[in-house]
Design a protein around this motif. Structure first.
Motif, PDB file in Angstrom:
ATOM      1  N   ARG A   1      10.789   7.718  -2.494  1.00  0.00           N
ATOM      2  CA  ARG A   1      11.444   6.823  -3.455  1.00  0.00           C
ATOM      3  C   ARG A   1      10.501   5.878  -4.181  1.00  0.00           C
ATOM      4  N   ASP A   2       9.307   5.661  -3.642  1.00  0.00           N
ATOM      5  CA  ASP A   2       8.445   4.623  -4.206  1.00  0.00           C
ATOM      6  C   ASP A   2       6.972   4.954  -4.006  1.00  0.00           C
ATOM      7  N   LEU A   3       6.118   4.184  -4.686  1.00  0.00           N
ATOM      8  CA  LEU A   3       4.663   4.252  -4.573  1.00  0.00           C
ATOM      9  C   LEU A   3       4.215   3.020  -3.798  1.00  0.00           C
ATOM     10  N   PHE A   4       3.340   3.205  -2.785  1.00  0.00           N
ATOM     11  CA  PHE A   4       2.967   2.109  -1.892  1.00  0.00           C
ATOM     12  C   PHE A   4       1.459   1.963  -1.753  1.00  0.00           C
ATOM     13  N   LEU A   5       1.049   0.746  -1.386  1.00  0.00           N
ATOM     14  CA  LEU A   5      -0.277   0.466  -0.869  1.00  0.00           C
ATOM     15  C   LEU A   5      -0.034  -0.124   0.506  1.00  0.00           C
ATOM     16  N   GLY A   6      -0.527   0.556   1.546  1.00  0.00           N
ATOM     17  CA  GLY A   6      -0.233   0.098   2.894  1.00  0.00           C
ATOM     18  C   GLY A   6      -1.408   0.199   3.831  1.00  0.00           C
ATOM     19  N   ASP A   7      -1.282  -0.510   4.945  1.00  0.00           N
ATOM     20  CA  ASP A   7      -2.234  -0.420   6.049  1.00  0.00           C
ATOM     21  C   ASP A   7      -1.422  -0.445   7.336  1.00  0.00           C
TER      22      ASP A   7
END
Length: 129
Positions: A56-62
């Motif tokens: 559903r979405d575009l993320f930047l994660g750790d």
């Protein structure tokens, strides 16, 4: 990310961390069970985390948090959530790919528009701001 391995599934992420202990050499933790990467090329490392395209979405994660890039809470940043959720070919999400254009501070997402049989659209996210 240090001495870690991030394993992305379609519906979550598992982090495997080296402990240095002979008895229990690894520690595993699950993170974000509600979203993961849609395909093997839809995740790319960036600094101490990863950019990844979910269902559903575009993320930047750790390991600790994920920032939703496609529908941010800040009023000065436009939302592309409707585009990601309604305008891409669902059967080809697994073929999406991400690439970082470092000299321009941009993330390029190659995806298929609705009804397409190949990746025919590039979404560019500028992360310099």
């Amino acid at each position: 990310m240090g001495p870690q391995l991030a394993v992305y599934f379609r519906d979550g992420v598992r982090f495997i961390t080296a402990t240095g202990d002979d008895t229990d050499p690894f520690f595993m933790s699950d993170s974000r069970r509600d979203h993961g990467s849609v395909g093997p090329l839809a995740v790319t490392p960036y600094e101490s985390g990863h950019f990844y395209l979910g269902e559903r979405d575009l993320f930047l994660g750790d390991q600790t948090a994920a920032f939703n890039l496609s529908s941010p809470n800040a009023a000065d940043r436009p939302s592309i959530q409707t585009l990601l959720r309604n305008s891409l070919e669902p059967s080809r999400r697994k073929d999406a790919s991400l690439a970082i254009h470092r000299s321009r501070n941009q993330l390029w997402c190659s995806v298929s528009s609705d009804g397409a049989t190949r990746n025919d659209t590039v979404i560019v996210y500028d992360f310099s701001q």
